[in-house]
Scaffold this motif. Structure first.
Motif, PDB file in Angstrom:
ATOM      1  N   LEU A 194      33.701  35.078  41.874  1.00 29.93           N
ATOM      2  CA  LEU A 194      35.084  34.976  41.392  1.00 29.93           C
ATOM      3  C   LEU A 194      35.176  34.161  40.105  1.00 29.93           C
ATOM      4  N   ILE A 195      36.260  34.368  39.365  1.00 26.12           N
ATOM      5  CA  ILE A 195      36.532  33.588  38.156  1.00 26.12           C
ATOM      6  C   ILE A 195      37.387  32.373  38.532  1.00 26.12           C
ATOM      7  N   THR A 244      49.014  36.945  35.388  1.00 17.65           N
ATOM      8  CA  THR A 244      48.345  36.413  34.195  1.00 17.65           C
ATOM      9  C   THR A 244      48.669  37.408  33.072  1.00 17.65           C
ATOM     10  N   PRO A 276      27.139  41.044  38.231  1.00 16.04           N
ATOM     11  CA  PRO A 276      27.704  41.784  39.349  1.00 16.04           C
ATOM     12  C   PRO A 276      28.963  42.556  38.989  1.00 16.04           C
ATOM     13  N   ASP A 331      29.899  39.470  45.084  1.00 15.78           N
ATOM     14  CA  ASP A 331      30.650  39.617  43.832  1.00 15.78           C
ATOM     15  C   ASP A 331      31.458  38.346  43.546  1.00 15.78           C
ATOM     16  N   GLU A 359      41.671  43.681  32.451  1.00 12.73           N
ATOM     17  CA  GLU A 359      41.059  42.397  32.776  1.00 12.73           C
ATOM     18  C   GLU A 359      40.347  41.781  31.567  1.00 12.73           C
ATOM     19  N   THR A 369      46.605  39.384  31.793  1.00 11.33           N
ATOM     20  CA  THR A 369      45.770  40.583  31.951  1.00 11.33           C
ATOM     21  C   THR A 369      46.238  41.404  33.144  1.00 11.33           C
ATOM     22  N   VAL A 370      45.968  40.919  34.359  1.00 11.15           N
ATOM     23  CA  VAL A 370      46.402  41.579  35.593  1.00 11.15           C
ATOM     24  C   VAL A 370      46.810  40.465  36.568  1.00 11.15           C
TER      25      VAL A 370
HETATM   26  O1  TXA Z   1      41.534  39.138  33.650  1.00 17.31           O
HETATM   27  C1  TXA Z   1      40.835  38.776  34.584  1.00 17.31           C
HETATM   28  O2  TXA Z   1      39.676  38.365  34.428  1.00 17.31           O
HETATM   29  C2  TXA Z   1      41.444  38.810  36.002  1.00 17.31           C
HETATM   30  C3  TXA Z   1      42.567  37.787  36.071  1.00 17.31           C
HETATM   31  C4  TXA Z   1      43.152  37.655  37.453  1.00 17.31           C
HETATM   32  O3  TXA Z   1      42.121  36.559  35.572  1.00 17.31           O
HETATM   33  N1  TXA Z   1      40.460  38.557  36.982  1.00 17.31           N
HETATM   34  C5  TXA Z   1      39.500  39.451  37.321  1.00 17.31           C
HETATM   35  O4  TXA Z   1      38.714  39.043  38.384  1.00 17.31           O
HETATM   36  O5  TXA Z   1      39.352  40.513  36.768  1.00 17.31           O
HETATM   37  P1  TXA Z   1      37.740  40.033  39.174  1.00 17.31           P
HETATM   38  O6  TXA Z   1      37.213  39.226  40.291  1.00 17.31           O
HETATM   39  O7  TXA Z   1      38.450  41.272  39.531  1.00 17.31           O
HETATM   40  O8  TXA Z   1      36.595  40.310  38.166  1.00 17.31           O
HETATM   41  C6  TXA Z   1      35.765  39.233  37.800  1.00 17.31           C
HETATM   42  C7  TXA Z   1      34.412  39.717  37.425  1.00 17.31           C
HETATM   43  C8  TXA Z   1      33.671  40.286  38.596  1.00 17.31           C
HETATM   44  O9  TXA Z   1      33.241  41.574  38.303  1.00 17.31           O
HETATM   45  C9  TXA Z   1      32.503  39.343  38.783  1.00 17.31           C
HETATM   46  O10 TXA Z   1      31.360  40.025  39.153  1.00 17.31           O
HETATM   47  C10 TXA Z   1      32.373  38.693  37.410  1.00 17.31           C
HETATM   48  O11 TXA Z   1      33.687  38.594  36.968  1.00 17.31           O
HETATM   49  N2  TXA Z   1      31.793  37.354  37.533  1.00 17.31           N
HETATM   50  C11 TXA Z   1      32.319  36.273  38.134  1.00 17.31           C
HETATM   51  N3  TXA Z   1      31.474  35.247  38.102  1.00 17.31           N
HETATM   52  C12 TXA Z   1      30.360  35.663  37.462  1.00 17.31           C
HETATM   53  C13 TXA Z   1      29.131  35.050  37.113  1.00 17.31           C
HETATM   54  N4  TXA Z   1      28.841  33.805  37.437  1.00 17.31           N
HETATM   55  N5  TXA Z   1      28.239  35.801  36.438  1.00 17.31           N
HETATM   56  C14 TXA Z   1      28.519  37.083  36.102  1.00 17.31           C
HETATM   57  N6  TXA Z   1      29.661  37.721  36.411  1.00 17.31           N
HETATM   58  C15 TXA Z   1      30.581  37.018  37.087  1.00 17.31           C
END
Ligand code: TXA
Ligand code: MG
Length: 331
Positions: free
Chosen positions: A56-57, A25, A217, A54, A171, A27-28
């Motif tokens: 996911l997005i 992407t 989280p 934790d 990110e 970002t990463v």
């Molecule tokens: O740039 C980015 O966002 C990258 C690329 C791959 O898209 N993704 C990324 O995902 O950094 P990850 O899983 O490493 O970090 C996502 C963060 C996590 O810390 C998670 O806690 C938060 O997003 N998150 C996800 N869903 C959430 C929600 N419903 N409420 C609050 N925080 C949430």
């Protein structure tokens, strides 16, 4: 060795079959799975050794998908999407029942973004489902900005879509829509709070409202850590021994008796360039057998510097807070 290449059609087929695909992407690199398939998402947690609390997005390629993921998406969500997508902004709001609980770690909200990368957009479009993707690293370790970083950490995934070095290297900014007038910034990123506030003056952008830790989280204290000690300095350290490497965001006058290896992230002191090279520098120093410790000189916490210092402080947290072990968590 994991299988890798540029075949998005093959990768999309794997996603539909419930398999795991890492992809670039802006970002990463992300580790993707079918975001509507609870079993596929469970394999993401397993491959990353990520704790299930934790969330996911979800990554989408069209704003049409917003109504599948969000319950009655508010106008402000479409306005934010219109302004910054595709791009490094993740929006958190109330989810529909279509999103499996495992994706959101049981929260009532889901996180969504549309990445600004042609390979990612192609993959999502061809998969025909929202792609759930955390960063493609082992939980708590450095985020991947190059295909090689993914290969080093994730040995059991089904395919790696190659797309060179990521552009931003940090990110996405995560915002949570509280009500029609209030938005909380949960994680700083390339879209800064100043930019958000300037573009949407009628909204209150707030940070760190605290409360239940599960509502944020992503705000863990330790995260993105290199596997050797990282120490942060306000200015150039007075001793620069040969066993330490020094990371700089802008040029400094290095004393002639300094023995440390110096890694300059931007020759012109350009913060955007430096930020995009930061994780790459940490990855290569982590793998450099001559180096035992990493030093970095802090930068001002303003603009993109807020996101940079957020990542650096989290990376250094466990090396500077020996007595707070019980508080350490990672992501
Ligand atoms: O740039 C980015 O966002 C990258 C690329 C791959 O898209 N993704 C990324 O995902 O950094 P990850 O899983 O490493 O970090 C996502 C963060 C996590 O810390 C998670 O806690 C938060 O997003 N998150 C996800 N869903 C959430 C929600 N419903 N409420 C609050 N925080 C949430
Ligand atoms: Mg991550």
């Amino acid at each position: 060795m994991i299988k890798s290449g540029k075949d998005t059609i093959f990768a999309a087929k794997l996603i539909r079959e419930g398999k795991l695909v890492a992809f670039p992407t802006e970002t990463v690199y992300g580790l993707g799975a079918n975001g509507l398939d609870a079993n596929a998402v469970a394999s993401v947690f397993e491959a990353k050794k990520r704790p299930s609390f934790d969330p996911l997005i979800l990554h989408i390629s069209s704003t049409d998908d917003l109504s599948v993921i969000f319950k009655k998406p508010a106008d402000i969500i479409y306005q934010l999407a219109d302004k910054y997508w595709p791009g490094p902004l993740t929006i958190v709001a109330k989810k529909t029942a279509k999103v499996p609980d495992i994706v959101t770690a049981g929260l009532e909200t889901a996180a969504v973004r549309m990445p600004n990368h042609p390979v990612a957009l192609k993959l999502i479009r061809q998969s025909k489902v929202p792609v759930a993707a955390p960063s493609a690293n082992i939980f708590g370790r450095l985020s991947p900005t190059k295909p090689q970083h993914v290969k080093e950490q994730l040995k059991t995934i089904d395919y790696l879509l190659e797309g060179g070095k990521t552009d931003l290297g940090i990110e996405s900014t995560i915002v949570s829509v509280k009500d029609a007038k209030t938005i909380e910034v949960l994680r700083p990123g390339a879209i800064t709070i100043d930019t958000l506030q300037k573009d949407f003056p009628h909204i209150d952008f707030i940070t760190g409202s605290g409360g239940d830790s599960l509502t944020a989280p992503g705000q863990l204290k330790s995260h993105y850590s290199p596997r050797k000690p990282l120490y942060l300095y306000d200015e150039l350290p007075s001793e620069l021994p040969s066993y330490a490497a020094l990371i700089l965001f802008k040029p400094y006058n290095i004393p002639s008796d300094a023995q440390s290896k110096v890694v300059l992230l931007s020759k012109t002191g350009d913060i955007k360039e430096a930020a995009s090279n930061m994780f790459g520098a940490l990855h290569s120093l982590e793998g450099d057998s001559e180096i035992e410790q990493i030093y970095a000189v802090k930068i001002k916490e303003e603009g993109l510097g807020i996101a940079v210092m957020d990542r650096l402080k989290k990376a250094a947290y466990r090396f500077t807070n020996f007595y707070n072990d019980h508080e350490i968590e990672a992501g």
